[in-house]
Design a protein around this motif. Structure first.
Motif, PDB file in Angstrom:
ATOM      1  N   ASP A 160       0.806  -1.220   0.000  1.00 45.21           N
ATOM      2  CA  ASP A 160       0.000   0.000   0.000  1.00 45.21           C
ATOM      3  C   ASP A 160       0.839   1.270   0.000  1.00 45.21           C
ATOM      4  O   ASP A 160       0.303   2.366  -0.217  1.00 45.21           O
ATOM      5  N   ASN A 163       0.636   3.703  -2.901  1.00 44.80           N
ATOM      6  CA  ASN A 163      -0.362   4.772  -3.015  1.00 44.80           C
ATOM      7  C   ASN A 163       0.291   6.151  -3.077  1.00 44.80           C
ATOM      8  O   ASN A 163      -0.336   7.128  -3.490  1.00 44.80           O
ATOM      9  N   CYS A 170      -4.713   4.584  -5.570  1.00 40.22           N
ATOM     10  CA  CYS A 170      -6.071   4.069  -5.801  1.00 40.22           C
ATOM     11  C   CYS A 170      -7.150   5.147  -5.789  1.00 40.22           C
ATOM     12  O   CYS A 170      -8.338   4.820  -5.648  1.00 40.22           O
ATOM     13  N   ASP A 172      -9.884   7.894  -6.973  1.00 41.06           N
ATOM     14  CA  ASP A 172     -10.819   7.893  -8.104  1.00 41.06           C
ATOM     15  C   ASP A 172     -10.351   8.806  -9.228  1.00 41.06           C
ATOM     16  O   ASP A 172     -10.704   8.603 -10.395  1.00 41.06           O
ATOM     17  N   LYS A 179      -3.369   2.200 -11.992  1.00 38.27           N
ATOM     18  CA  LYS A 179      -4.120   2.523 -10.779  1.00 38.27           C
ATOM     19  C   LYS A 179      -4.360   1.270  -9.935  1.00 38.27           C
ATOM     20  O   LYS A 179      -4.742   0.226 -10.441  1.00 38.27           O
ATOM     21  N   CYS A 180      -4.116   1.403  -8.628  1.00 36.63           N
ATOM     22  CA  CYS A 180      -4.304   0.309  -7.671  1.00 36.63           C
ATOM     23  C   CYS A 180      -3.416  -0.899  -7.983  1.00 36.63           C
ATOM     24  O   CYS A 180      -3.736  -2.027  -7.590  1.00 36.63           O
ATOM     25  N   ASP A 203      -3.895  -3.718 -11.058  1.00 35.80           N
ATOM     26  CA  ASP A 203      -5.149  -3.876 -10.292  1.00 35.80           C
ATOM     27  C   ASP A 203      -5.031  -4.826  -9.108  1.00 35.80           C
ATOM     28  O   ASP A 203      -6.037  -5.186  -8.490  1.00 35.80           O
ATOM     29  N   ARG A 205      -3.926  -4.491  -6.068  1.00 37.89           N
ATOM     30  CA  ARG A 205      -4.302  -3.981  -4.741  1.00 37.89           C
ATOM     31  C   ARG A 205      -5.797  -3.720  -4.620  1.00 37.89           C
ATOM     32  O   ARG A 205      -6.274  -3.358  -3.547  1.00 37.89           O
ATOM     33  N   ALA A 206      -6.524  -3.892  -5.701  1.00 36.25           N
ATOM     34  CA  ALA A 206      -7.982  -3.807  -5.639  1.00 36.25           C
ATOM     35  C   ALA A 206      -8.585  -5.134  -5.174  1.00 36.25           C
ATOM     36  O   ALA A 206      -9.772  -5.210  -4.858  1.00 36.25           O
ATOM     37  N   LYS A 207      -7.747  -6.159  -5.121  1.00 31.29           N
ATOM     38  CA  LYS A 207      -8.204  -7.485  -4.671  1.00 31.29           C
ATOM     39  C   LYS A 207      -8.141  -7.565  -3.141  1.00 31.29           C
ATOM     40  O   LYS A 207      -7.447  -6.776  -2.506  1.00 31.29           O
ATOM     41  N   GLN A 212      -4.177 -11.115  -2.603  1.00 32.41           N
ATOM     42  CA  GLN A 212      -2.983 -10.414  -3.080  1.00 32.41           C
ATOM     43  C   GLN A 212      -1.729 -11.266  -2.909  1.00 32.41           C
ATOM     44  O   GLN A 212      -0.803 -11.195  -3.726  1.00 32.41           O
TER      45      GLN A 212
END
Length: 271
Positions: A160, A163, A170, A172, A179-180, A203, A205-207, A212
């Protein structure tokens, strides 16, 4: 008187050519390091725009080559020329410079042991600062990728931390395809793959956190470095002790040669 004089000269010659041969290697290596550093800056256009040195938000690895190369060049030059020309000023400069380096290394080692938590915080700050500048410099990018691949880690204390980078965060408002995600150097490697998949971190880190772990290394580089240091403490200590002994040996040889040269000169005055 003559026999003593001759013996003194013989001892000086042995030490003199040993110091010369030993230091010419460092001198040439210093030239090579400086050449590599200047070539890297030339390729990046830094030499044509000196002000760009301060533009990079993170650490420029080229500085390592320039600083190490500069120190090796100065030491090698002073040792080589001082020994070959029997120049006591250069030999004393060589001894003092080597002594200062030894003192700084010793001080840094003691401070690192006493202020371990502060060192950890500074390392965390350093890594995160370079994460922000990941895409700003190709050399920095390669250094971070090498570090994360070698220690099988991601970010300073976790994935993380990415970020902090404008391409991987991540939020918007981030339009980046990354991203992410995380750099490919965070990904776990499949031994069967011959070609690196540079998009393996997209993607991820969106999981969920549990998922992960199957795609990337979730441990941070700071704790992984601490673990590596503990596992290889004997080797690391041996290397530092070896370097320290070489420095002490070099100082003693140079001072011995200075004493021989001054003794020979003094004996010539009374011959």
């Amino acid at each position: 008187m003559t026999g003593k004089h001759y013996k003194g000269q013989e001892v000086s010659c042995c030490i003199k050519y040993f110091i010369f041969g030993f230091n010419i290697i460092f001198w040439l290596l210093g030239v090579a390091f400086l050449g590599i550093g200047l070539w890297a800056w030339s390729e990046k256009g830094v030499l044509s725009n000196i002000s760009s040195i301060t533009d990079l938000g993170g650490f420029d690895p080229v500085w390592l080559f320039l600083v190490v190369g500069g120190v090796m060049f100065i030491l090698g030059f002073a040792g080589c020329i001082g020994a070959l020309r029997e120049n006591t000023f250069l030999l004393k400069f060589f001894s003092v410079f080597l002594g200062i380096i030894f003192f700084l290394e010793l001080t840094a080692g003691i401070l690192a042991f006493v202020f371990k938590d502060w060192i950890k915080d500074q390392l965390n700050f350093f890594i995160n600062n370079n994460i922000r500048a990941y895409r700003d410099d190709i050399d920095l990018q390669n250094l971070i990728d090498f570090t994360q691949e070698y220690w099988e880690c991601c970010g300073a204390f976790g994935a993380d931390d990415w970020n902090l980078n404008i391409y991987f965060n991540c939020t918007d408002s981030n339009p980046s395809r990354e991203k992410c995600g995380v750099p490919f150097s965070c990904c776990t490697k499949d031994p069967a793959e011959d070609v690196i998949n540079t998009q393996c971190g997209y993607d991820v880190r969106a999981k969920p956190d549990a998922e992960q772990k199957t795609y990337i290394h979730v441990k941070g580089c700071v704790p992984q470095f601490e673990k590596w240091l503990q596992d290889n403490l004997t080797v690391v200590a041996g290397i530092f002790i070896g370097i320290a002994l070489l420095q002490i040996f070099g100082i003693c040889l140079a001072q011995n040669l200075v004493s021989d040269i001054e003794a020979v000169r003094a004996s010539c005055l009374f011959t």
